[in-house]
Design a protein around this motif. Structure first.
Motif, short mmCIF file in Angstrom:
data_model
loop_
_atom_site.label_atom_id
_atom_site.label_comp_id
_atom_site.label_asym_id
_atom_site.label_seq_id
_atom_site.Cartn_x
_atom_site.Cartn_y
_atom_site.Cartn_z
N SER A 158 0.85 -1.19 0.00
CA SER A 158 0.00 0.00 0.00
C SER A 158 0.88 1.24 0.00
O SER A 158 2.02 1.21 0.47
CB SER A 158 -0.92 0.01 1.23
OG SER A 158 -0.14 0.03 2.41
N GLU A 159 0.33 2.31 -0.52
CA GLU A 159 1.00 3.61 -0.52
C GLU A 159 0.00 4.68 -0.12
O GLU A 159 -1.17 4.63 -0.53
CB GLU A 159 1.57 3.93 -1.90
CG GLU A 159 2.66 2.98 -2.37
CD GLU A 159 3.18 3.33 -3.76
OE1 GLU A 159 4.10 4.16 -3.85
OE2 GLU A 159 2.63 2.80 -4.73
N GLN A 160 0.44 5.62 0.70
CA GLN A 160 -0.36 6.77 1.10
C GLN A 160 -1.74 6.37 1.58
O GLN A 160 -1.88 5.78 2.65
CB GLN A 160 -0.43 7.79 -0.04
CG GLN A 160 -0.80 9.19 0.42
CD GLN A 160 -0.68 10.23 -0.67
OE1 GLN A 160 -0.27 9.95 -1.78
NE2 GLN A 160 -1.03 11.45 -0.35
N ASP A 161 -2.79 6.63 0.79
CA ASP A 161 -4.16 6.36 1.24
C ASP A 161 -4.76 5.12 0.58
O ASP A 161 -5.99 4.96 0.52
CB ASP A 161 -5.06 7.57 0.94
CG ASP A 161 -4.64 8.79 1.73
OD1 ASP A 161 -4.40 8.65 2.94
OD2 ASP A 161 -4.54 9.89 1.14
N ASP A 162 -3.93 4.23 0.07
CA ASP A 162 -4.44 3.03 -0.59
C ASP A 162 -5.30 2.18 0.35
O ASP A 162 -5.00 2.06 1.54
CB ASP A 162 -3.29 2.15 -1.09
CG ASP A 162 -2.64 2.69 -2.35
OD1 ASP A 162 -3.14 3.70 -2.88
OD2 ASP A 162 -1.65 2.10 -2.80
N THR A 163 -6.32 1.59 -0.21
CA THR A 163 -7.12 0.62 0.53
C THR A 163 -6.69 -0.78 0.12
O THR A 163 -6.28 -1.01 -1.02
CB THR A 163 -8.62 0.80 0.24
OG1 THR A 163 -8.83 0.74 -1.19
CG2 THR A 163 -9.12 2.13 0.77
N ILE A 164 -6.79 -1.74 1.05
CA ILE A 164 -6.32 -3.09 0.83
C ILE A 164 -7.42 -4.08 1.24
O ILE A 164 -8.07 -3.90 2.27
CB ILE A 164 -5.07 -3.40 1.69
CG1 ILE A 164 -3.98 -2.37 1.45
CG2 ILE A 164 -4.54 -4.81 1.42
CD1 ILE A 164 -2.88 -2.43 2.48
N ALA A 165 -7.60 -5.11 0.43
CA ALA A 165 -8.48 -6.22 0.80
C ALA A 165 -7.68 -7.52 0.74
O ALA A 165 -6.97 -7.76 -0.24
CB ALA A 165 -9.69 -6.31 -0.13
N ILE A 166 -7.79 -8.31 1.79
CA ILE A 166 -7.14 -9.62 1.84
C ILE A 166 -8.27 -10.64 1.84
O ILE A 166 -9.03 -10.73 2.81
CB ILE A 166 -6.25 -9.76 3.07
CG1 ILE A 166 -5.19 -8.65 3.07
CG2 ILE A 166 -5.59 -11.13 3.13
CD1 ILE A 166 -4.53 -8.43 4.40
N VAL A 167 -8.38 -11.40 0.76
CA VAL A 167 -9.59 -12.17 0.52
C VAL A 167 -9.25 -13.59 0.07
O VAL A 167 -8.45 -13.77 -0.85
CB VAL A 167 -10.44 -11.52 -0.60
CG1 VAL A 167 -11.82 -12.17 -0.67
CG2 VAL A 167 -10.56 -10.03 -0.41
N PRO A 168 -9.83 -14.61 0.69
CA PRO A 168 -9.74 -15.95 0.10
C PRO A 168 -10.50 -15.97 -1.22
O PRO A 168 -11.67 -15.56 -1.27
CB PRO A 168 -10.42 -16.85 1.14
CG PRO A 168 -10.44 -16.05 2.40
CD PRO A 168 -10.54 -14.62 1.98
#
Length: 272
Positions: A158-168
């Protein structure tokens, strides 16, 4: 009359440790995990998917040069979606650990990756607590597979304001496609069953150039694939994932301190 004091000879129960080993490179074992694994009197336990399969967690520890202790035991965590079958094996594993702890010995459960992230240890700890509410349980955190994958790929998670999803990935293609609209980075875990469908989706969304595949990150048999399309129709290992960047995602308004940023604030940040 002399009062008699009866002293119990029963040992104090041991403690269960979920010992995270990282995804495959022994150099990523933390100092705390290493110190626990060097203790001569602790019992090692480790998950296997069948009694004919080796434990990947145990393999990491042995490749690190750690000595297998006198007492060690595999615990069966089968690969199945049968809820009743899973519950039976979780219960049996927890009962085995409970009996070991009752002897006063500490039990180390070896976990590839991080013990709190999609790990068999989560089920073991939960069922053990159901059997014994006073069970002492400790989790030793470790490097996750996706953190190691990003490092190996030299790709920021991620960078700065990135959103992340960790998903099966087992949530299905429709769910993954929806998340592409909401997240800048997708970590797709356990992609083996849906890999071809995921490749088709990423191609349709124009995201194949922004996707990377990695299998058993950091291990001697690590595999990195930059051209994900070439994996279509091939078999991959269970311990594999896809990292997908979504640079064209349309973002909504950002909030700062529970209020929207003004146009002046945005302009000042841009001019920096």
């Amino acid at each position: 009359m002399t009062e008699l004091h009866v002293v119990s000879s029963a040992p104090a129960p041991g403690r269960l440790f979920g010992v995270s080993l990282g995804p495959g490179d022994p150099g990523l074992i933390t100092r705390r995990a290493w110190a626990l694994l060097e203790r001569p009197h602790a019992v090692w336990t480790y998950p296997v998917r069948s009694l004919r399969k080796e434990s990947y967690g145990l393999d990491i520890a042995l490749r690190a040069g750690l000595a297998l202790p006198a007492r060690h035991q595999p615990l069966l965590f089968p690969m199945t979606h049968d809820v009743e079958k899973l519950a039976r094996h979780w219960l049996k594993a927890a009962e085995t650990v409970k009996a070991l702890l009752a002897t006063g010995q500490d039990v180390l459960f070896l976990v590839e990756g991080d013990a709190s992230t999609y790990a068999s240890f989560c089920y073991l700890a939960r069922v053990l607590r159901e059997l014994d509410a006073d069970a002492r349980i400790d989790i030793v955190p470790g490097v996750t597979s996706f953190n190691a994958a990003c490092a190996r790929l030299q790709m920021p998670l991620s960078e700065q304001d990135d959103t992340i999803a960790i998903v099966p990935a087992a949530y299905g293609i429709a769910a993954v496609e929806k998340m592409l609209d909401d997240f800048d980075t997708l970590v797709l875990m356990k992609v083996k069953p849906l890999l071809d469908d995921l490749i088709d989706l990423l191609e349709r969304r124009g995201l194949l150039p922004h996707s990377r595949f990695i299998e058993k990150a950091g291990s001697p048999v690590e595999r990195i694939v930059h051209n994900v399309a070439e994996l279509k129709g091939t078999k991959v290992n269970y311990l594999s994932l896809l990292l997908v960047k979504n640079p064209g995602r349309v973002r909504g308004d950002m909030l700062r301190g529970c209020r929207k940023k003004t146009s002046t604030e945005i302009e000042e940040e841009t001019l920096g």
